[in-house]
Design a protein around this motif. Structure first.
Motif, PDB file in Angstrom:
ATOM      1  N   ALA A 260       0.916  -1.414   0.047  1.00  0.00           N
ATOM      2  CA  ALA A 260      -0.113  -0.124   0.140  1.00  0.00           C
ATOM      3  C   ALA A 260       0.936   1.317   0.082  1.00  0.00           C
ATOM      4  O   ALA A 260       1.055   2.006   1.168  1.00  0.00           O
ATOM      5  N   VAL A 261       1.778   1.565  -1.052  1.00  0.00           N
ATOM      6  CA  VAL A 261       2.650   2.365  -1.135  1.00  0.00           C
ATOM      7  C   VAL A 261       2.103   3.645  -1.188  1.00  0.00           C
ATOM      8  O   VAL A 261       1.716   4.174  -2.078  1.00  0.00           O
ATOM      9  N   VAL A 262       2.940   4.576  -0.391  1.00  0.00           N
ATOM     10  CA  VAL A 262       2.732   6.217  -0.568  1.00  0.00           C
ATOM     11  C   VAL A 262       3.314   6.788  -1.716  1.00  0.00           C
ATOM     12  O   VAL A 262       4.704   6.325  -1.789  1.00  0.00           O
ATOM     13  N   ASP A 263       2.793   7.634  -2.383  1.00  0.00           N
ATOM     14  CA  ASP A 263       3.592   8.316  -3.516  1.00  0.00           C
ATOM     15  C   ASP A 263       4.799   9.233  -2.824  1.00  0.00           C
ATOM     16  O   ASP A 263       4.409  10.422  -2.314  1.00  0.00           O
ATOM     17  N   PRO A 264       6.094   8.973  -2.974  1.00  0.00           N
ATOM     18  CA  PRO A 264       7.207   9.933  -2.531  1.00  0.00           C
ATOM     19  C   PRO A 264       7.134  10.931  -3.387  1.00  0.00           C
ATOM     20  O   PRO A 264       8.035  11.863  -2.902  1.00  0.00           O
ATOM     21  N   SER A 265       6.602  11.245  -4.574  1.00  0.00           N
ATOM     22  CA  SER A 265       6.783  12.285  -5.360  1.00  0.00           C
ATOM     23  C   SER A 265       5.719  13.493  -4.896  1.00  0.00           C
ATOM     24  O   SER A 265       6.004  14.535  -5.667  1.00  0.00           O
ATOM     25  N   ALA A 266       4.759  13.042  -4.214  1.00  0.00           N
ATOM     26  CA  ALA A 266       3.741  14.008  -4.171  1.00  0.00           C
ATOM     27  C   ALA A 266       4.154  14.714  -2.762  1.00  0.00           C
ATOM     28  O   ALA A 266       4.450  14.304  -1.551  1.00  0.00           O
ATOM     29  N   ASP A 267       3.713  16.134  -2.727  1.00  0.00           N
ATOM     30  CA  ASP A 267       3.950  16.724  -1.667  1.00  0.00           C
ATOM     31  C   ASP A 267       2.507  17.033  -1.105  1.00  0.00           C
ATOM     32  O   ASP A 267       1.769  16.095  -1.362  1.00  0.00           O
ATOM     33  N   HIS A 271      -0.685  14.745  -2.074  1.00  0.00           N
ATOM     34  CA  HIS A 271      -1.275  13.635  -1.447  1.00  0.00           C
ATOM     35  C   HIS A 271      -2.829  13.798  -1.193  1.00  0.00           C
ATOM     36  O   HIS A 271      -3.414  12.922  -1.245  1.00  0.00           O
ATOM     37  N   ALA A 272      -3.276  14.956  -0.777  1.00  0.00           N
ATOM     38  CA  ALA A 272      -4.414  15.387  -0.902  1.00  0.00           C
ATOM     39  C   ALA A 272      -4.989  15.062  -2.024  1.00  0.00           C
ATOM     40  O   ALA A 272      -6.383  14.476  -2.092  1.00  0.00           O
ATOM     41  N   THR A 435       8.951  16.938  -0.291  1.00  0.00           N
ATOM     42  CA  THR A 435       8.892  15.504  -0.494  1.00  0.00           C
ATOM     43  C   THR A 435      10.075  14.559   0.019  1.00  0.00           C
ATOM     44  O   THR A 435      11.227  15.265   0.036  1.00  0.00           O
ATOM     45  N   PRO A 436       9.626  13.407   0.419  1.00  0.00           N
ATOM     46  CA  PRO A 436      10.944  12.591   1.028  1.00  0.00           C
ATOM     47  C   PRO A 436      11.821  12.067  -0.204  1.00  0.00           C
ATOM     48  O   PRO A 436      11.615  11.914  -1.133  1.00  0.00           O
ATOM     49  N   GLU A 437      13.122  12.071   0.342  1.00  0.00           N
ATOM     50  CA  GLU A 437      14.081  11.238  -0.426  1.00  0.00           C
ATOM     51  C   GLU A 437      14.114   9.976  -0.307  1.00  0.00           C
ATOM     52  O   GLU A 437      14.400   9.353   0.775  1.00  0.00           O
ATOM     53  N   ALA A 456      -6.764   4.730   0.038  1.00  0.00           N
ATOM     54  CA  ALA A 456      -6.049   5.411   0.850  1.00  0.00           C
ATOM     55  C   ALA A 456      -4.612   6.030   0.344  1.00  0.00           C
ATOM     56  O   ALA A 456      -3.942   6.870   0.402  1.00  0.00           O
ATOM     57  N   THR A 457      -3.954   5.001  -0.408  1.00  0.00           N
ATOM     58  CA  THR A 457      -2.766   4.968  -1.194  1.00  0.00           C
ATOM     59  C   THR A 457      -2.984   4.621  -2.721  1.00  0.00           C
ATOM     60  O   THR A 457      -2.681   3.515  -2.832  1.00  0.00           O
TER      61      THR A 457
END
Length: 515
Positions: A260-267, A271-272, A435-437, A456-457
């Motif tokens: 259920a992977v969160v998009d790391p490229s989204a601020d 995300h909203a 955004t996270p690295e 959700a993800t």
């Protein structure tokens, strides 16, 4: 104030459904985040300086666990201990905090090592969740010590509480889609008051609960547990933790599952919008399963929400069902396809003027018990996410988003659009990065599991995580399913592939699809 950007709801679903370097040095360099297209140090992470032996050589005193929150005391196979970690990773010789751990030792003879679990949120308690979750994964418990923890700022690990139960309930009457200047003022005042409550209650801690801090805590756990490599199972927000860990310590990566992977490229704005799209997609799938058209059914719900916004519904408890609570109640069953009939019943009751069922669903999601006591997972979520993100949109900037968000999701778009302004409004601590690295050159292959119906993800984030981890590192497994996450949700294909990776080290072909 409600927010749906809660990247896992595993414990609530259960209720509804009755690293090779010593000294803590980093193989990935500085703890960095992506900021405006460039990399810059994360304020609370600091340099990867060697840790004092008092931390790396500490011995965990495993003993009998106690009850956690509203969860019962785990069985005798579970042990609990406390790990000491630096409050500020830039000052490892300074003040320390306690992290609460739980484990069940491997039940077989062919032990691989420890397998750490993070169940997301941010804010989910590993102590409360792992004993329940492990009952559905007996194969893993034969060869791994199953280990989880309450991350810093959560539950038994110096958990944060920013409001009293009375204050939380009062905030539920705040209009989350303000229509007038007075409602806008009340909305933003409530948001600012929440941050002030966190600062007053928790002081310096709220500046040291970032995802980067937690990733560094994990590598200290790895060392203290005696594991040469990190074996890890991250779910939902736990996938972001795993990606950041892989970036910081790529040579320490063993077998990492990100489900259920969160998009790391989204601020924060991204995300909203992603969640507006994901929840609307899940709602459309639900509506079509009931024989309604997605567009017609969504409009019916929009009309219901407008009526509730104008006049909250009565409930059997005497409390009123507000628009915020109604939206939360609709969201709750979308986390699991098995809960869709519950949504049908609740919507039918609301159309008849009774908000009791939607209120019960909202209370379940908000961790409110029958006595009116709230757990603090949503407090932890907000403190962690507002420290992670630099974004602090103004009302004017948010208003420019609303039309686009409403087009993405007529049901959830307005609330999630306004949420970009309210969530971290006037927050007392600056955010760390846009955004996270998660780039992890040199890491072993990491298995990413994406569910095409995940609300959700949303599924699209899985491929983006794979791309950012790096070619040959992020390996994508797709499940054409519904609900949040994939492993243990009924797909033999997914479960056997994940088990083969964790137990035998078998890496599937990138792009494998389970239908």
């Amino acid at each position: 104030m409600a927010r749906f950007l809660r990247w896992t709801a595993l414990t609530a679903t259960a209720a509804l459904l009755v690293t090779g370097c010593s000294g803590g040095s980093s193989d990935g360099g500085e703890a960095i985040g992506k900021s405006s297209g460039t990399s810059s140090p994360a304020p609370s992470a600091g340099s990867a300086t060697p840790l004092p032996s008092s931390l790396t050589s500490q011995k965990l005193d495993w003993g009998r666990c106690k009850a956690t929150g509203d969860s019962p005391t785990p069985g005798d196979e579970w042990q609990c201990a406390t790990l000491e970690a630096p409050l500020d990773w830039a000052k490892p010789d300074g003040r320390t905090i306690d992290l609460a751990l739980i484990r069940a030792k491997a039940g077989g003879d062919d032990r691989i090592g420890s397998l750490l679990f993070n169940f997301g949120g941010p804010g989910s308690s590993g102590l409360a969740t792992l004993p329940w979750y492990a009952s559905s994964t007996p194969e893993l418990g034969k060869r791994y010590d199953l280990v989880s923890w309450d991350p810093r700022g959560v539950g038994a690990s110096e958990g944060v509480r920013c409001r009293s139960d009375k204050e939380i309930q009062a905030s539920e009457s705040v209009d989350i889609t303000p229509d007038t200047p007075a409602e806008e003022t009340a909305y933003l005042r409530d948001a600012a008051d929440f941050g002030k409550g966190c600062q007053k209650s928790e002081g310096t801690l709220i500046a040291h609960v970032s995802t980067t801090d937690t990733a560094r805590d994990m590598d200290l756990m790895r060392q203290v547990l005696g594991d040469p490599k990190m074996h890890y199972f991250g779910i939902s927000y736990g996938t972001e933790v795993g990606g950041v860990y892989a970036h910081l310590f790529p040579k320490n990566v063993g077998r990492l599952i990100l489900d259920a992977v969160v998009d790391p490229s989204a601020d924060g704005e991204g995300h909203a919008e992603n969640q507006a799209r994901g929840f609307q997609r899940a709602l459309n799938n639900y509506l079509e399963s009931t024989g309604q058209g997605a567009e017609e059914g969504s409009q019916k719900i929009v009309d219901l929400l407008r009526r509730i916004d104008a006049k909250p519904l009565a409930t059997s408890s005497g409390r009123k069902l507000t628009e915020a609570l109604a939206l939360t109640g609709i969201i709750r069953p979308l986390y699991s396809e098995a809960s869709w009939p519950t949504l049908t019943s609740a919507l039918e009751a609301a159309e008849d003027g009774d908000g009791s069922e939607l209120l019960a669903l909202a209370d379940d999601y908000n961790d409110r018990d029958a006595s009116g006591h709230y757990l603090t997972g949503t407090h932890s979520q907000r403190v962690i996410s507002c420290l992670d993100t630099k974004q602090r949109p103004t009302v004017e900037e948010t208003k420019k988003l609303l039309r686009r968000f409403e087009k993405v999701s007529p049901v959830f778009g307005p609330m999630l659009g306004w949420d970009t302004a309210g969530w971290c409004h006037d927050w007392p601590v600056a955010g760390q990065y846009d955004t996270p690295e998660v780039s992890a050159p040199g890491a072993a292959p990491i298995l990413l599991v994406g569910n095409t119906g995940d609300p959700a993800t949303p599924y699209e984030g899985t491929r983006k995580m794979a791309d950012e981890l790096g070619k040959g590192i992020g390996v994508l497994l797709t499940w054409k399913g519904e609900g949040h996450a994939s492993y243990g949700k009924g797909s033999d294909c997914v479960d056997s592939t994940v088990n083969a990776y964790l137990l035998q080290g078998t890496v599937p072909k990138d792009g494998k699809v389970c239908s």
